[in-house]
Design a protein around this motif. Structure first.
Motif, short mmCIF file in Angstrom:
data_model
loop_
_atom_site.label_atom_id
_atom_site.label_comp_id
_atom_site.label_asym_id
_atom_site.label_seq_id
_atom_site.Cartn_x
_atom_site.Cartn_y
_atom_site.Cartn_z
N MET A 154 14.02 -5.69 -8.78
CA MET A 154 15.06 -7.06 -8.17
C MET A 154 16.52 -6.63 -7.94
SD MET A 154 16.02 -10.31 -11.07
CE MET A 154 13.96 -11.33 -10.34
N ALA A 155 17.21 -7.08 -7.26
CA ALA A 155 19.26 -6.29 -7.20
C ALA A 155 19.34 -7.77 -7.09
CB ALA A 155 18.90 -6.60 -5.72
N PHE A 156 20.43 -7.68 -7.67
CA PHE A 156 21.52 -8.80 -8.08
C PHE A 156 22.65 -8.02 -8.08
CE2 PHE A 156 19.03 -8.09 -12.03
CZ PHE A 156 20.43 -8.05 -12.81
N GLY A 157 23.97 -8.75 -8.23
CA GLY A 157 25.21 -7.98 -8.48
C GLY A 157 26.08 -8.19 -7.87
N VAL A 158 25.42 -8.18 -6.16
CA VAL A 158 26.22 -7.85 -4.81
C VAL A 158 26.22 -9.34 -3.63
CG1 VAL A 158 24.12 -7.64 -3.22
CG2 VAL A 158 26.14 -6.32 -2.99
N LYS A 159 27.66 -9.21 -3.43
CA LYS A 159 28.12 -10.16 -2.96
C LYS A 159 28.05 -10.07 -1.27
CE LYS A 159 31.73 -10.71 -5.52
NZ LYS A 159 32.78 -10.02 -6.41
N ARG A 160 27.73 -11.31 -0.89
CA ARG A 160 26.87 -11.58 0.63
C ARG A 160 28.50 -10.67 1.48
NH1 ARG A 160 22.66 -12.52 2.78
NH2 ARG A 160 22.17 -14.01 1.28
N ASP A 161 29.38 -10.52 0.70
CA ASP A 161 29.80 -9.95 2.66
C ASP A 161 30.41 -8.66 2.34
OD1 ASP A 161 31.21 -10.60 -0.08
OD2 ASP A 161 33.19 -10.41 0.94
N GLU A 162 30.03 -8.14 0.79
CA GLU A 162 29.13 -6.74 0.39
C GLU A 162 28.15 -6.26 1.68
OE1 GLU A 162 31.15 -5.76 -3.27
OE2 GLU A 162 29.13 -7.47 -3.51
N LEU A 163 27.38 -7.05 0.90
CA LEU A 163 26.89 -6.49 1.99
C LEU A 163 25.84 -6.01 3.62
CD1 LEU A 163 22.85 -6.21 1.69
CD2 LEU A 163 22.31 -8.20 1.64
N ASN A 164 26.79 -7.34 3.98
CA ASN A 164 27.20 -7.41 5.25
C ASN A 164 28.00 -6.23 6.26
OD1 ASN A 164 25.19 -9.89 5.43
ND2 ASN A 164 27.08 -11.36 5.90
N THR A 189 26.45 -0.30 -4.35
CA THR A 189 26.40 -0.75 -5.56
C THR A 189 25.48 -1.92 -6.27
OG1 THR A 189 27.01 1.85 -6.26
CG2 THR A 189 26.40 0.51 -7.75
N HIS A 190 24.78 -2.06 -7.06
CA HIS A 190 24.52 -3.39 -7.39
C HIS A 190 23.33 -3.06 -8.44
CE1 HIS A 190 20.29 -3.13 -5.74
NE2 HIS A 190 21.04 -2.53 -4.92
N PHE A 191 23.28 -4.36 -9.34
CA PHE A 191 22.60 -4.22 -10.58
C PHE A 191 21.13 -3.97 -10.07
CE2 PHE A 191 26.16 -6.01 -12.66
CZ PHE A 191 26.80 -5.10 -13.82
N TRP A 192 19.97 -3.65 -10.75
CA TRP A 192 18.99 -3.81 -10.47
C TRP A 192 17.94 -2.97 -11.02
CZ3 TRP A 192 16.03 1.72 -9.58
CH2 TRP A 192 14.57 1.45 -8.75
N LEU A 193 16.64 -4.06 -10.86
CA LEU A 193 15.73 -4.15 -12.32
C LEU A 193 14.58 -3.29 -11.63
CD1 LEU A 193 16.47 -6.89 -14.92
CD2 LEU A 193 17.07 -4.56 -15.17
N ASP A 194 13.79 -2.66 -12.02
CA ASP A 194 12.21 -1.94 -11.67
C ASP A 194 12.04 -1.64 -13.08
OD1 ASP A 194 10.18 -0.90 -10.64
OD2 ASP A 194 11.54 -0.93 -9.09
N ASP A 195 10.00 -2.35 -13.04
CA ASP A 195 9.94 -1.16 -14.27
C ASP A 195 9.35 -0.34 -14.19
OD1 ASP A 195 10.00 -4.04 -15.55
OD2 ASP A 195 7.41 -4.72 -14.94
N ARG A 196 9.40 0.59 -12.91
CA ARG A 196 9.37 2.06 -13.15
C ARG A 196 10.05 2.63 -13.11
NH1 ARG A 196 8.80 2.20 -5.99
NH2 ARG A 196 10.40 0.56 -6.67
N TYR A 197 11.58 2.60 -13.18
CA TYR A 197 12.36 2.98 -13.98
C TYR A 197 13.11 2.14 -15.35
CZ TYR A 197 11.44 5.06 -9.30
OH TYR A 197 11.14 5.53 -8.19
#
Length: 100
Positions: free
Chosen positions: A1-11, A26-34
């Motif tokens: 799950m990604a979060f902490g990034v603004k749409r204009d940054e992604l674009n 760069t963005h926050f990210w949660l993944d049970d594998r890591y």
């Protein structure tokens, strides 16, 4: 799950990747594998040869490039992420996401 990034940054990242530039997101990210990683930096470029050559200088293998989207990229996490952000002088990423 990604979060902490603004749409204009992604674009902006997507646009730079499609133009063949080496671009960083760069963005926050949660993944049970890591479980030890809470952020990821995507270093991407649509110029695969350029991206692979860029990655070589940091010990990244071209086989690690994610090709499953039209935005080829390396996923950078942990110590390697921090080292590369420092060498690329992306101190704003380090500060914003409290990487140390």
């Amino acid at each position: 799950m990604a979060f902490g990034v603004k749409r204009d940054e992604l674009n902006e990242w997507k646009s730079n990747v499609l133009q063949g530039n080496i671009a960083f997101l760069t963005h926050f990210w949660l993944d049970d594998r890591y479980p030890d990683s809470t952020t990821v930096t995507k270093a991407g470029s649509s110029d695969i040869a350029k991206l692979a050559k860029w990655g070589e200088k940091y010990g990244l293998k071209k086989e690690w490039i994610h090709h499953r989207t039209k935005y080829p990229h390396f996923d950078l996490m942990g110590e390697k992420q921090l080292m590369i952000l420092k060498k690329e002088k992306l101190f704003d990423h380090i500060k914003r996401f409290k990487l140390k």
